[in-house]
Design a protein around this motif. Structure first.
Motif, short mmCIF file in Angstrom:
data_model
loop_
_atom_site.label_atom_id
_atom_site.label_comp_id
_atom_site.label_asym_id
_atom_site.label_seq_id
_atom_site.Cartn_x
_atom_site.Cartn_y
_atom_site.Cartn_z
N LEU A 162 0.78 4.03 -2.96
CA LEU A 162 0.33 5.77 -2.95
C LEU A 162 1.39 6.53 -3.31
O LEU A 162 1.00 7.67 -4.05
CB LEU A 162 0.21 5.88 -1.15
CG LEU A 162 -1.34 5.33 -0.54
CD1 LEU A 162 -1.07 5.64 0.99
CD2 LEU A 162 -2.22 6.03 -1.01
N LYS A 163 2.50 6.25 -3.13
CA LYS A 163 3.61 7.03 -3.81
C LYS A 163 3.53 7.04 -5.42
O LYS A 163 3.86 7.99 -6.01
CB LYS A 163 4.99 6.49 -3.21
CG LYS A 163 5.30 6.70 -1.87
CD LYS A 163 6.54 6.19 -1.45
CE LYS A 163 6.79 6.59 -0.07
NZ LYS A 163 8.31 6.10 0.29
N PRO A 182 0.72 -1.33 0.16
CA PRO A 182 0.07 -0.08 -0.12
C PRO A 182 0.87 1.35 -0.17
O PRO A 182 0.53 2.11 -0.76
CB PRO A 182 -0.61 -0.17 1.09
CG PRO A 182 -0.67 -1.78 1.66
CD PRO A 182 0.62 -2.24 1.21
N LYS A 183 1.92 1.34 0.74
CA LYS A 183 2.62 2.59 0.91
C LYS A 183 3.41 2.81 -0.54
O LYS A 183 3.41 4.10 -1.19
CB LYS A 183 3.85 2.21 1.79
CG LYS A 183 3.43 2.42 3.41
CD LYS A 183 4.49 2.37 4.36
CE LYS A 183 4.01 2.39 5.71
NZ LYS A 183 5.24 2.39 6.84
N SER A 197 -5.66 13.06 -2.24
CA SER A 197 -4.33 13.59 -1.86
C SER A 197 -3.74 13.91 -3.29
O SER A 197 -3.23 15.26 -3.29
CB SER A 197 -3.48 12.34 -1.21
OG SER A 197 -2.42 12.93 -1.23
N SER A 250 -10.45 5.29 0.42
CA SER A 250 -8.93 5.74 0.66
C SER A 250 -8.69 7.19 0.51
O SER A 250 -9.52 7.99 -0.29
CB SER A 250 -8.04 5.02 -0.19
OG SER A 250 -7.96 5.43 -1.45
N ARG A 251 -7.47 7.63 0.79
CA ARG A 251 -7.30 9.11 0.55
C ARG A 251 -6.38 9.33 -0.64
O ARG A 251 -6.00 10.64 -0.84
CB ARG A 251 -6.93 9.81 1.97
CG ARG A 251 -7.41 9.75 3.17
CD ARG A 251 -6.80 10.24 4.38
NE ARG A 251 -7.70 10.36 5.50
CZ ARG A 251 -7.48 10.46 6.58
NH1 ARG A 251 -6.24 11.25 6.76
NH2 ARG A 251 -8.10 10.49 7.70
N GLY A 252 -6.24 8.39 -1.20
CA GLY A 252 -5.05 8.53 -2.62
C GLY A 252 -5.63 9.51 -3.43
O GLY A 252 -4.86 10.09 -4.16
N ALA A 259 -6.18 1.67 -2.17
CA ALA A 259 -4.92 2.33 -2.25
C ALA A 259 -4.65 3.96 -2.17
O ALA A 259 -5.90 4.44 -2.49
CB ALA A 259 -4.43 1.84 -3.60
#
Length: 255
Positions: A133-134, A129-130, A173, A168-170, A255
């Motif tokens: 997100l990137k 997941p990290k 963001s 999710s906040r992807g 994600a």
């Protein structure tokens, strides 16, 4: 009637799969020589429009769209609830060019995945997941700057009607960092094209496009507030479409 509907669904899938195979073959030959926008129209928009048309003509799955006037001129991040495959076809044909967040494994599918790889999807590894997100932040920003819409299903997976997954906040963001709004979309496609099985039910899908939502400020707090606002808007639309408030689902790994 049940036998007739089963025949229609079978015919639909036969035509859909055969058209996918032949269209991917043609696309693999033609698409590499086209600019991205023309490539998208040739590969995705044409075939996805065909899929939506087949669903309407053969299975009887029609649709109505409300809120077209809310679509901004400049592409931004689309946040839509996810109930079926239908909305993937529809949104990919309705907005162009569009870059979608997909599972990385899909690009390995013969022909279909190879054709998809030509269209600049954001193919993430959901087991990390990290890193996902990137990747969404980096590649999503690139796609937006290239003039493409970015479609995010913030629930992360298909959720049955009557339920809604945590957002999710992807996507929010990405929008906040790019200085762009999110465009919320709600629908009830799962009522007619269920998540599980091949069964389909004729009827009219309602697609509602909300007004663009802008963040009030910057940073994590603004992202969280915008994400919650989009979530509550979709919840409200689902309540009006179904006549009851959706229950929070435990499904999904957004994600």
């Amino acid at each position: 009637m049940a036998i007739l509907q089963a025949f229609r669904v079978t015919l639909f899938y036969l035509l859909l799969s055969s058209s996918s195979f032949f269209w991917c073959l043609i696309s693999l030959v033609v698409a590499p020589f086209l600019p991205f926008r023309q490539r998208y129209r040739f590969v995705v928009q044409a075939w996805c429009s065909c899929a939506v048309w087949l669903a309407r003509v053969i299975v009887g799955i029609r649709y109505e769209v409300r809120g077209v006037e809310n679509i901004p001129e400049r592409p931004c991040v689309i946040l839509a609830n996810h109930q079926s495959t239908w909305e993937t076809f529809f949104l990919s044909s309705y907005f162009e060019p569009l870059s979608q967040v997909v599972k990385r494994e899909l690009l390995r599918v013969p022909f279909f995945g190879w054709g998809m790889a030509l269209l600049k999807p954001i193919a993430i590894d959901r087991s990390n997941p990290k890193a996902a997100l990137k990747q969404l932040a980096k590649q999503g920003d690139e796609r937006l700057k290239q003039g493409a819409w970015v479609l995010v299903f913030p629930e992360g997976t298909r959720i049955p009607p009557g339920q809604i997954g945590k957002f999710s906040r992807g996507g929010t963001s990405l929008a906040v960092n790019a200085g762009l709004p999110v465009l919320p979309i709600a629908h009830n496609a799962g009522e007619f094209w269920p998540k599980a099985g091949w069964g389909k039910r004729s009827g009219t899908i309602q697609v509602i496009i909300g007004a663009p939502m802008y963040a009030e400020g910057e940073g994590p707090r603004a992202i969280a507030e915008l994400n919650e606002r989009a979530f509550q808007w979709v919840c409200q639309q689902q309540t009006e479409l179904r006549g009851e408030e959706p229950q929070l689902s435990r499904l999904g790994e957004p994600a």
